[in-house]
Structures are given as structure tokens and as C-alpha cells.
Motif scaffolding. Structure first.
Motif, mmCIF file in Angstrom:
data_model
loop_
_atom_site.group_PDB
_atom_site.id
_atom_site.type_symbol
_atom_site.label_atom_id
_atom_site.label_comp_id
_atom_site.label_asym_id
_atom_site.label_seq_id
_atom_site.Cartn_x
_atom_site.Cartn_y
_atom_site.Cartn_z
ATOM 1 N N LEU A 142 0.854 -1.187 0.000
ATOM 2 C CA LEU A 142 0.000 0.000 0.000
ATOM 3 C C LEU A 142 0.886 1.233 0.000
ATOM 4 C CD1 LEU A 142 -2.513 -1.076 2.798
ATOM 5 C CD2 LEU A 142 -2.888 -1.142 0.327
ATOM 6 N N LYS A 143 0.417 2.277 -0.631
ATOM 7 C CA LYS A 143 1.168 3.541 -0.630
ATOM 8 C C LYS A 143 1.220 4.071 0.800
ATOM 9 C CE LYS A 143 -0.068 4.992 -5.335
ATOM 10 N NZ LYS A 143 0.879 4.131 -5.921
ATOM 11 N N GLY A 144 2.416 4.387 1.246
ATOM 12 C CA GLY A 144 2.623 4.839 2.621
ATOM 13 C C GLY A 144 1.804 6.050 2.980
ATOM 14 N N PRO A 155 9.422 -0.269 7.829
ATOM 15 C CA PRO A 155 9.777 0.835 6.928
ATOM 16 C C PRO A 155 9.166 0.658 5.535
ATOM 17 C CG PRO A 155 11.735 -0.175 7.915
ATOM 18 C CD PRO A 155 10.564 -1.021 8.275
ATOM 19 N N LEU A 156 8.881 1.801 4.931
ATOM 20 C CA LEU A 156 8.392 1.802 3.559
ATOM 21 C C LEU A 156 9.536 1.411 2.631
ATOM 22 C CD1 LEU A 156 6.391 5.171 3.665
ATOM 23 C CD2 LEU A 156 5.537 2.846 4.049
ATOM 24 N N ASP A 157 9.192 0.832 1.479
ATOM 25 C CA ASP A 157 10.235 0.488 0.508
ATOM 26 C C ASP A 157 10.689 1.755 -0.230
ATOM 27 O OD1 ASP A 157 8.342 1.027 -1.485
ATOM 28 O OD2 ASP A 157 7.946 -1.094 -1.904
ATOM 29 N N VAL A 158 11.603 1.620 -1.159
ATOM 30 C CA VAL A 158 12.162 2.786 -1.859
ATOM 31 C C VAL A 158 11.106 3.544 -2.654
ATOM 32 C CG1 VAL A 158 14.530 1.920 -1.964
ATOM 33 C CG2 VAL A 158 12.923 1.348 -3.798
ATOM 34 N N SER A 159 9.994 2.877 -2.989
ATOM 35 C CA SER A 159 8.903 3.534 -3.717
ATOM 36 C C SER A 159 7.873 4.155 -2.771
ATOM 37 C CB SER A 159 8.192 2.522 -4.625
ATOM 38 O OG SER A 159 9.090 1.956 -5.539
ATOM 39 N N GLY A 160 8.112 4.063 -1.467
ATOM 40 C CA GLY A 160 7.188 4.640 -0.489
ATOM 41 C C GLY A 160 6.000 3.756 -0.165
ATOM 42 N N ASN A 161 6.153 2.445 -0.371
ATOM 43 C CA ASN A 161 5.064 1.496 -0.134
ATOM 44 C C ASN A 161 5.291 0.676 1.127
ATOM 45 O OD1 ASN A 161 3.702 2.176 -2.566
ATOM 46 N ND2 ASN A 161 5.111 0.870 -3.700
ATOM 47 N N LEU A 162 4.180 0.272 1.749
ATOM 48 C CA LEU A 162 4.196 -0.583 2.926
ATOM 49 C C LEU A 162 3.872 -2.008 2.513
ATOM 50 C CD1 LEU A 162 4.158 -0.942 6.087
ATOM 51 C CD2 LEU A 162 1.695 -0.547 5.935
#
Length: 167
Positions: A113-115, A142-149
Motif C-alpha cells: 500500500l502507498k505509505g 519501513p516503507l520500501d524505496v517507492s514509499g510502499n508498505l
């Protein structure tokens, strides 16, 4: 007949002890000992009142204490105490239920999911999270490099208590 009852009772209590690791049982025993203020081997209403007072909550009502005690099937000795915690801890929603809740926000089934969206929903819906709670969650997950959870891993940790081993 009495020996069978005793044996059955022993079997039931031993099942309780298999629900937890030895270190967890020791921690619960320490907590029980702290709460058993009068050291009689049982937690009663006065023990609960004293425990709340020890943590600074002095205005616990008698009805509230009675409601807590009613959750137990009888007098609260250590085995009952452990069983109650086991039920509470095992009472979390199954992993599939939690996953399905997250999947509502993931119609493509990507597993992430988008953070910024999850932050918005958690801070604006139902039991709203505070900024500090959101930050704590993103610190732990932590969110991934794309800002996702990665909500699939989050659900696994919620229900199993540890990260999945990475292949």
C-alpha cells in the motif's frame, strides 16, 4: 473417579503451558507475582486495586474491577491467569482476516500500500492513530524505496510475532 479428575485437570493445565515458550511463562509468572499483592496465590479484587494504585491509577471503580474478575472462569491462580492471557493473545484476528482488511485498499492485489495513503486512512478513520503511532509503525515496518508498505509482512508479524524468513 477422583484420580481421573485430577489427571484431567493436570492435562488441561499442561496444555496452557504449551501455548508459550518457557521465557514467556517466566515473564507471566513475574507479572502474576507482582499482581498477587497479598501473596496468597490468587489475584482478587484487592490485588487488582493495589496493582492499579502501584501504576498510578487510584480511581478504579469497584464495578470495573468486578467486570475484570468476571472474565475469569473462577478464582485467578497462575494457571487461570496464563490461560486468560493465552486467550487474549490468541484472540487476535486470524492472519487472513487482517490481510483481507488491507486488501480492501489494494484492489490490484500487489501486497503493498502507498505509505501516504495508509497514513491518511489510519489517522482519519475509526480508532485514529496519532502521528507518533504512525511514525512508530513506519519505524518498525519501513516503507520500501517507492514509499510502499508491505502489508503482507506486517500482517504476518501481527499474527506470528516475527518477520517471515527471507528466501
Amino acid at each position: 473417579m477422583p484420580p481421573k479428575k485430577a489427571k484431567k485437570k493436570e492435562s488441561a493445565s499442561s496444555n496452557v503451558f504449551t501455548m508459550f515458550e518457557q521465557s514467556q511463562i517466566q515473564e507471566f509468572k513475574e507479572a502474576f507475582t507482582i499482581m498477587d499483592q497479598n501473596r496468597d496465590g490468587f489475584i482478587d479484587k484487592n490485588d487488582l486495586r493495589d496493582t492499579f494504585a502501584a501504576v498510578g491509577r487510584l480511581n478504579v471503580g469497584s464495578d470495573e474491577l468486578d467486570d475484570m474478575l468476571k472474565e475469569a472462569p473462577g478464582p485467578i491462580n497462575f494457571t487461570v491467569f496464563l490461560s486468560m492471557f493465552g486467550e487474549k493473545l490468541k484472540g487476535t484476528d486470524p492472519e487472513e482476516t487482517i490481510l483481507n482488511a488491507f486488501k480492501m485498499f489494494d484492489p490490484e492485489g500487489t501486497g503493498v500500500l502507498k505509505g501516504d495513503e495508509i497514513r491518511y486512512y489510519l489517522m482519519s478513520q475509526a480508532d485514529k492513530f496519532s502521528e507518533a503511532e504512525i511514525n512508530q509503525m513506519f519505524t518498525m515496518f519501513p516503507l520500501d524505496v517507492s514509499g510502499n508498505l508491505d502489508y503482507k509482512n506486517l500482517c504476518y508479524v501481527i499474527t506470528h510475532g516475527e518477520d517471515k524468513e527471507q528466501d
